[in-house]
Design an enzyme around this catalytic site. Structure first.
Site, PDB file in Angstrom:
ATOM      1  N   HIS A 120       6.108   2.942  -0.145  1.00 34.68           N
ATOM      2  CA  HIS A 120       4.895   3.329  -0.844  1.00 34.68           C
ATOM      3  C   HIS A 120       3.974   3.868   0.113  1.00 34.68           C
ATOM      4  O   HIS A 120       4.150   3.976   1.563  1.00 34.68           O
ATOM      5  CB  HIS A 120       4.086   1.923  -1.364  1.00 34.68           C
ATOM      6  CG  HIS A 120       3.556   1.037  -0.267  1.00 34.68           C
ATOM      7  ND1 HIS A 120       4.251   0.127   0.087  1.00 34.68           N
ATOM      8  CD2 HIS A 120       2.524   1.036   0.456  1.00 34.68           C
ATOM      9  CE1 HIS A 120       3.508  -0.552   0.770  1.00 34.68           C
ATOM     10  NE2 HIS A 120       2.763   0.089   1.222  1.00 34.68           N
ATOM     11  N   LEU A 121       2.974   4.484  -0.218  1.00 41.35           N
ATOM     12  CA  LEU A 121       1.880   5.157   0.648  1.00 41.35           C
ATOM     13  C   LEU A 121       0.455   4.587   0.318  1.00 41.35           C
ATOM     14  O   LEU A 121       0.106   4.684  -0.971  1.00 41.35           O
ATOM     15  CB  LEU A 121       1.731   6.643   0.473  1.00 41.35           C
ATOM     16  CG  LEU A 121       2.975   7.423   0.698  1.00 41.35           C
ATOM     17  CD1 LEU A 121       3.684   7.620  -0.430  1.00 41.35           C
ATOM     18  CD2 LEU A 121       2.801   8.712   1.567  1.00 41.35           C
ATOM     19  N   GLN A 164      -3.707  -4.194  11.995  1.00 44.49           N
ATOM     20  CA  GLN A 164      -4.801  -4.283  12.957  1.00 44.49           C
ATOM     21  C   GLN A 164      -4.928  -5.586  13.953  1.00 44.49           C
ATOM     22  O   GLN A 164      -5.590  -5.142  15.147  1.00 44.49           O
ATOM     23  CB  GLN A 164      -6.107  -4.585  11.761  1.00 44.49           C
ATOM     24  CG  GLN A 164      -6.590  -3.336  11.034  1.00 44.49           C
ATOM     25  CD  GLN A 164      -7.965  -3.766  10.411  1.00 44.49           C
ATOM     26  OE1 GLN A 164      -7.791  -4.850   9.524  1.00 44.49           O
ATOM     27  NE2 GLN A 164      -8.978  -3.039  10.510  1.00 44.49           N
ATOM     28  N   ASP A 204     -10.196   7.617   9.366  1.00 46.71           N
ATOM     29  CA  ASP A 204      -9.361   8.772   9.730  1.00 46.71           C
ATOM     30  C   ASP A 204      -7.856   8.429   9.332  1.00 46.71           C
ATOM     31  O   ASP A 204      -7.213   8.414  10.240  1.00 46.71           O
ATOM     32  CB  ASP A 204      -9.432   9.497  10.844  1.00 46.71           C
ATOM     33  CG  ASP A 204      -8.839  10.665  11.160  1.00 46.71           C
ATOM     34  OD1 ASP A 204      -8.451  11.336  10.339  1.00 46.71           O
ATOM     35  OD2 ASP A 204      -8.314  10.757  12.452  1.00 46.71           O
ATOM     36  N   PRO A 205      -7.444   8.313   8.053  1.00 51.61           N
ATOM     37  CA  PRO A 205      -6.386   7.695   7.777  1.00 51.61           C
ATOM     38  C   PRO A 205      -5.103   8.516   8.030  1.00 51.61           C
ATOM     39  O   PRO A 205      -5.142   9.640   8.019  1.00 51.61           O
ATOM     40  CB  PRO A 205      -6.439   7.383   6.280  1.00 51.61           C
ATOM     41  CG  PRO A 205      -7.343   8.310   6.010  1.00 51.61           C
ATOM     42  CD  PRO A 205      -8.481   8.555   6.867  1.00 51.61           C
ATOM     43  N   SER A 206      -3.984   8.035   8.278  1.00 50.82           N
ATOM     44  CA  SER A 206      -2.815   8.650   8.493  1.00 50.82           C
ATOM     45  C   SER A 206      -1.888   8.158   7.499  1.00 50.82           C
ATOM     46  O   SER A 206      -1.382   7.192   7.705  1.00 50.82           O
ATOM     47  CB  SER A 206      -2.244   8.247   9.979  1.00 50.82           C
ATOM     48  OG  SER A 206      -0.685   8.768   9.907  1.00 50.82           O
ATOM     49  N   PHE A 207      -1.685   8.992   6.269  1.00 54.02           N
ATOM     50  CA  PHE A 207      -1.056   8.689   5.041  1.00 54.02           C
ATOM     51  C   PHE A 207       0.444   8.649   5.481  1.00 54.02           C
ATOM     52  O   PHE A 207       0.995   9.580   5.977  1.00 54.02           O
ATOM     53  CB  PHE A 207      -1.328   9.370   3.978  1.00 54.02           C
ATOM     54  CG  PHE A 207      -2.822   9.566   3.646  1.00 54.02           C
ATOM     55  CD1 PHE A 207      -3.247   8.128   2.875  1.00 54.02           C
ATOM     56  CD2 PHE A 207      -3.610  10.358   3.871  1.00 54.02           C
ATOM     57  CE1 PHE A 207      -4.567   8.147   2.706  1.00 54.02           C
ATOM     58  CE2 PHE A 207      -4.914  10.398   3.621  1.00 54.02           C
ATOM     59  CZ  PHE A 207      -5.489   9.395   2.813  1.00 54.02           C
ATOM     60  N   HIS A 208       1.298   7.526   4.927  1.00 58.21           N
ATOM     61  CA  HIS A 208       2.590   7.549   5.738  1.00 58.21           C
ATOM     62  C   HIS A 208       3.557   6.548   4.741  1.00 58.21           C
ATOM     63  O   HIS A 208       2.932   5.762   3.757  1.00 58.21           O
ATOM     64  CB  HIS A 208       2.569   7.126   6.966  1.00 58.21           C
ATOM     65  CG  HIS A 208       2.356   5.738   7.140  1.00 58.21           C
ATOM     66  ND1 HIS A 208       0.969   5.294   7.215  1.00 58.21           N
ATOM     67  CD2 HIS A 208       2.693   4.307   7.235  1.00 58.21           C
ATOM     68  CE1 HIS A 208       0.652   4.175   7.344  1.00 58.21           C
ATOM     69  NE2 HIS A 208       1.866   3.305   7.311  1.00 58.21           N
ATOM     70  N   SER A 210       5.933   3.603   5.435  1.00 57.78           N
ATOM     71  CA  SER A 210       6.693   2.671   6.301  1.00 57.78           C
ATOM     72  C   SER A 210       8.180   2.437   5.826  1.00 57.78           C
ATOM     73  O   SER A 210       8.549   2.367   4.756  1.00 57.78           O
ATOM     74  CB  SER A 210       5.857   1.346   6.171  1.00 57.78           C
ATOM     75  OG  SER A 210       4.660   1.315   7.120  1.00 57.78           O
TER      76      SER A 210
END
Length: 265
Positions: A120-121, A164, A204-208, A210
């Site tokens: 998922h993202l 985190q 500043d999200p990094s959509f990805h 996993s």
């Protein structure tokens, strides 16, 4: 070394699929010797009998050994439900072939890496909702995203992420096209989070997506030569440009063991 981007998951996995929580059963108050019970009251049950039948109200002990050594981000509390908003990703057979090639190589650096079970993202961090908030929360989400259309995106950049607490490390494929659409969706999800006084997404999200994970902070082993070699595998994989292009067709909210789907137009 620059800090690894963060992922928005709770540190616990399978336990988040059920209601979080444990509540201690109030003990029966004792009476003075010889004092008769008041009308309509029951005699207290002896402790020896109580210990034979553990209270069903008590939640399970949070044993990290049962979920791969992962450490819970927030404690179990009865009535609290771990909640996450995301776009599901349906993996094709060719995608899984690429994933197997990446994982096999990455495990030469970090043998404890394991493949993700689903993909998922994320559009939100993992937050805690009270049970009676779930339906109003989902309705607010539906209202906010009702006007959004389906869109195309590409994920072809290998990147290393941590949560985190730095208790888990992830290998992911970052979004390289379609980023603006994700930002627009997150802006609406964040507004819902604010309405319920919950944490919004990263600045500043990094959509990805996993692909694999392991317990602990494995950035030292995975950034550098390993990361470059993984990117090379992606770049050289047959038809990777088409393979890593997909459509966002729905938004999904998972709260405890409940799933809610919101199709895009």
């Amino acid at each position: 070394m620059s800090a690894a981007p963060l992922v928005g998951y709770s540190s616990s996995g399978s336990e988040d699929e059920a209601e979080a929580g444990a509540r201690v059963r109030p003990g029966a108050e004792g009476r003075s010797r010889g004092q008769s019970p008041l009308p309509g009251q029951r005699l207290p049950v002896p402790d020896s009998v109580l210990h034979m039948f553990p209270s069903t109200e008590e939640g399970p002990v949070d044993d990290s050994a049962k979920h791969g050594g992962r450490v819970r981000t927030f404690p179990h509390e009865r009535g609290n439900w771990a909640t996450h908003v995301y776009i599901p990703y349906e993996a094709r057979e060719e995608f899984l072939d690429l994933l197997d090639a990446l994982l096999c190589h990455a495990q030469t650096y970090v043998p404890r890496l394991v493949r993700m079970e689903a993909f998922h993202l994320s559009l939100s961090q993992s937050v805690v909702l009270r049970h009676h908030w779930i339906l109003p929360f989902v309705q607010a989400l539906k209202d906010r995203v009702a006007s959004f259309h389906r869109f195309c995106f590409t994920t072809d950049q290998v990147k290393i992420y941590t949560n985190q607490e730095k208790t888990r490390t992830f290998v992911g494929l970052e979004v390289t096209s379609g980023h603006a659409h994700f930002l627009d969706l997150v802006a609406e999800v964040d507004r819902v989070m604010e309405e319920f006084d919950l944490s919004t997404f990263y600045q500043d999200p990094s959509f990805h997506i996993s692909l694999a994970w392991c317990v602990g902070d494995a950035r030292l082993q995975m950034e550098g030569p390993c990361l470059q070699e993984l990117q090379g595998i992606v770049d050289e994989f047959e038809d990777s440009e088409m393979l890593l292009r997909a459509y966002a067709e729905q938004i999904r909210c998972k709260s405890g063991n409940k799933f809610f789907s919101m199709p895009l137009k």
